[in-house]
Design a protein around this motif. Structure first.
Motif, short mmCIF file in Angstrom:
data_model
loop_
_atom_site.label_atom_id
_atom_site.label_comp_id
_atom_site.label_asym_id
_atom_site.label_seq_id
_atom_site.Cartn_x
_atom_site.Cartn_y
_atom_site.Cartn_z
N SER A 124 0.84 -1.21 0.00
CA SER A 124 0.00 0.00 0.00
C SER A 124 0.87 1.25 0.00
N LEU A 125 0.28 2.31 -0.53
CA LEU A 125 0.96 3.61 -0.58
C LEU A 125 -0.01 4.68 -0.13
N PHE A 126 0.47 5.60 0.71
CA PHE A 126 -0.34 6.72 1.15
C PHE A 126 0.48 7.99 1.00
N SER A 127 -0.13 9.04 0.46
CA SER A 127 0.57 10.32 0.29
C SER A 127 -0.39 11.44 0.63
N SER A 128 0.14 12.52 1.23
CA SER A 128 -0.71 13.62 1.66
C SER A 128 0.05 14.93 1.58
N LEU A 129 -0.71 15.99 1.30
CA LEU A 129 -0.15 17.34 1.25
C LEU A 129 -1.06 18.26 2.04
N ARG A 130 -0.47 19.14 2.87
CA ARG A 130 -1.24 20.12 3.62
C ARG A 130 -0.62 21.51 3.47
N LEU A 131 -1.50 22.47 3.20
CA LEU A 131 -1.12 23.88 3.22
C LEU A 131 -1.82 24.51 4.41
N GLY A 132 -1.11 25.37 5.14
CA GLY A 132 -1.69 25.95 6.34
C GLY A 132 -1.50 27.45 6.42
N SER A 133 -2.45 28.12 7.05
CA SER A 133 -2.37 29.56 7.25
C SER A 133 -2.79 29.87 8.69
N TYR A 134 -1.97 30.65 9.41
CA TYR A 134 -2.19 30.93 10.83
C TYR A 134 -2.61 32.37 11.04
N ASN A 135 -3.33 32.62 12.15
CA ASN A 135 -3.80 33.98 12.42
C ASN A 135 -2.69 34.91 12.87
N ASP A 136 -1.46 34.40 13.09
CA ASP A 136 -0.33 35.27 13.41
C ASP A 136 0.45 35.64 12.15
N GLY A 137 -0.10 35.31 10.97
CA GLY A 137 0.54 35.67 9.72
C GLY A 137 1.48 34.63 9.15
N ASN A 138 1.66 33.52 9.85
CA ASN A 138 2.58 32.49 9.37
C ASN A 138 1.86 31.54 8.40
N SER A 139 2.64 30.81 7.60
CA SER A 139 2.08 29.83 6.68
C SER A 139 3.01 28.63 6.60
N GLU A 140 2.48 27.50 6.16
CA GLU A 140 3.25 26.26 6.16
C GLU A 140 2.91 25.38 4.96
N VAL A 141 3.81 24.43 4.69
CA VAL A 141 3.56 23.36 3.73
C VAL A 141 4.06 22.08 4.37
N GLN A 142 3.22 21.04 4.37
CA GLN A 142 3.60 19.74 4.90
C GLN A 142 3.36 18.68 3.83
N SER A 143 4.21 17.68 3.83
CA SER A 143 3.97 16.55 2.94
C SER A 143 4.37 15.27 3.68
N PHE A 144 3.65 14.20 3.39
CA PHE A 144 3.93 12.92 4.01
C PHE A 144 3.66 11.79 3.03
N SER A 145 4.56 10.81 2.99
CA SER A 145 4.36 9.63 2.15
C SER A 145 4.79 8.39 2.92
N ARG A 146 4.06 7.29 2.69
CA ARG A 146 4.38 6.02 3.36
C ARG A 146 4.13 4.87 2.39
N LEU A 147 5.13 4.03 2.22
CA LEU A 147 5.01 2.82 1.41
C LEU A 147 5.22 1.63 2.32
N GLU A 148 4.26 0.69 2.31
CA GLU A 148 4.29 -0.44 3.24
C GLU A 148 4.09 -1.76 2.51
N ARG A 149 4.83 -2.76 2.95
CA ARG A 149 4.72 -4.11 2.41
C ARG A 149 4.61 -5.09 3.56
N LYS A 150 3.60 -5.99 3.50
CA LYS A 150 3.40 -6.97 4.56
C LYS A 150 3.94 -8.32 4.15
N PHE A 151 4.49 -9.04 5.13
CA PHE A 151 4.99 -10.40 4.96
C PHE A 151 4.38 -11.25 6.07
N GLY A 152 3.16 -11.71 5.85
CA GLY A 152 2.49 -12.45 6.91
C GLY A 152 2.21 -11.52 8.08
#
Length: 433
Positions: free
Chosen positions: A290-318
């Motif tokens: 399985s593969l999961f990927s995500s992106l977040r953009l953020g804006s704060y009331n103190d004037g700051n802003s952000e970008v986050q990204s996350f990815s995960r690749l998983e393989r099961k063996f029993g």
């Protein structure tokens, strides 16, 4: 709404401690806000909860599990990703808005559409049925999330938040959430919080919509509004093997969240609020990958802003699994000293995870995991390791509980030359009716 965004990576947010005081709550909730959301088109991806991010246990996986008990492995995998991904965060709540996109909080949130209502009978035709009339709303479950985080700098957070879920006669669902939260930090007067929220979930064709709105009531701060919305679109239908295991699935979702930034007592004391939005992509490549990927953009009331990204690749063996995680996190400005929240301008975490999960007894299932990797902050590299354990106890056919513990040295604050470490005790009590 958001200025210049840049890259950033995988961070842990753990803090808590508490003086448990549970009080009576009077719920006075406003009407759910109508929220318009965008719909996405094609792509591939999969993997991880949280969060949220409403509820990690998807109805799709539940149906597959009923068809084949052995597929409980996949059900558990989707349901407990908060602990699996080993990325702490101050406000992970599966049935709540997530105001920081730490990897542990992401959850594809897969679920089958609610059962379609039966076609309405022609009003001109006489009805001879003697069956009792279906109630307008039926209580389906009460899930109580709890989390207790501490670190070696005296920062502690406690979350105890029950959510009641009702199914309406037309197949839609409504949620009522409340609870008790506690925040403590050296040099800051402690803060208690009672969240109140109403949510709705329904389908329009193949698109699943979720909305929620409410208020956060504090002991010494002004009441604050909160809201979240999510739209889910299956890109390809779920395919199941003859034995009943999920074989392939692609789901794309869009998320919008707003509310107080519950990182720590200082952030709340400064009345920091944030907007976050972005897509998630979930791809079940085959029954074991399985593969999961995500992106977040953020804006704060103190004037700051952000970008986050996350990815995960998983393989099961029993009963064993291997996974690779990558998290980046970038803020426009570092305002930790003034606003109180970890706001790195260049933060990266990557690690490899080895895990085992299996049944100890008929009513007890456990998971052990270790994440080994590296983290980069201000150009300096350091080890990034996390160790986790989680067990699920089935107390009866309708009652089960999760309890997990995690230790990590992945930073959720800038400590300079000092080492950081955080502990988290988290779980959920689920009661079905």
């Amino acid at each position: 709404m958001v200025d210049n965004f840049r890259r950033y990576l995988f961070v842990f947010r753990y803090n808590l401690y508490a003086g448990l005081t549970l009080g009576c709550l009077q719920m006075q909730l406003g009407v759910i806000c109508s929220i318009g959301i965008w719909t996405f088109s094609v792509a591939k991806s999969q993997a991880v909860q949280p969060h949220q991010n409403w509820k990690s246990a998807s109805e799709l996986i539940e149906q597959v599990t009923k068809a084949n008990p052995e597929s409980t492995e996949q059900h558990s995998k989707l349901k407990t990703l908060n602990l699996e991904l080993s990325i702490p965060l101050p406000y992970r709540l599966e049935l709540k808005p997530i105001l920081i996109a730490a990897p542990e909080n992401f959850n594809p949130g897969l679920r089958l559409p609610p059962a379609l209502p039966k076609p309405l009978q022609n009003s001109n035709q006489p009805t001879t049925s003697t069956e009792p009339r279906t109630p307008d709303a039926v209580l389906e479950s009460i899930d109580t999330d709890y989390r207790y985080d501490t670190d070696n700098f005296g920062q502690t957070n406690l979350f105890i938040e029950p959510t009641a879920q009702f199914r309406l006669r037309n197949g839609n669902k409504i949620f009522f959430k409340t609870g008790f939260d506690f925040f403590e930090q050296p040099g800051i007067e402690s803060i208690t919080n009672v969240p109140l929220q109403v949510g709705w979930q329904g389908k329009i064709g193949q698109v699943t919509l979720q909305t929620a709105a409410g208020v956060d009531i504090f002991n010494r701060l002004p009441t604050a509004l909160n809201l979240n919305a999510k739209v889910e679109l299956p890109i390809s239908p779920a395919k199941v093997t003859p034995s009943g295991r999920l074989r392939s699935l692609v789901v794309l979702s869009g998320n919008l969240e707003q509310g107080p930034y519950k990182s720590n007592a200082r952030t709340l004391d400064n009345q920091i609020t944030a907007w976050r939005f972005g897509p998630d992509l979930y791809w079940q490549i085959d029954r074991d990958t399985s593969l999961f990927s995500s992106l977040r953009l953020g804006s704060y009331n103190d004037g700051n802003s952000e970008v986050q990204s996350f990815s995960r690749l998983e393989r099961k063996f029993g009963q064993f699994s291997l996974a690779a995680n990558l998290f980046t996190w970038n803020y426009d400005r570092d305002l930790e000293r003034t606003s109180g929240y970890f706001s790195p301008q260049d933060f990266l975490v990557y690690n490899a995870e080895v895990a085992w999960e299996g049944d100890i007894t008929k009513f007890l299932r456990c998971r052990l995991a270790a994440n080994l990797g590296r983290q980069r902050l201000k150009g300096e590299f350091d080890n990034a390791n996390t160790y986790q354990t989680r067990c699920t106890v089935k107390l009866s056919p309708n009652i089960e509980a999760d309890l997990g513990y995690s230790f990590s040295n992945v930073r959720n604050q800038d400590t300079g030359e000092s080492a950081y470490s955080g502990n988290s005790l988290a779980g959920q009590l689920r009661v079905k009716f």
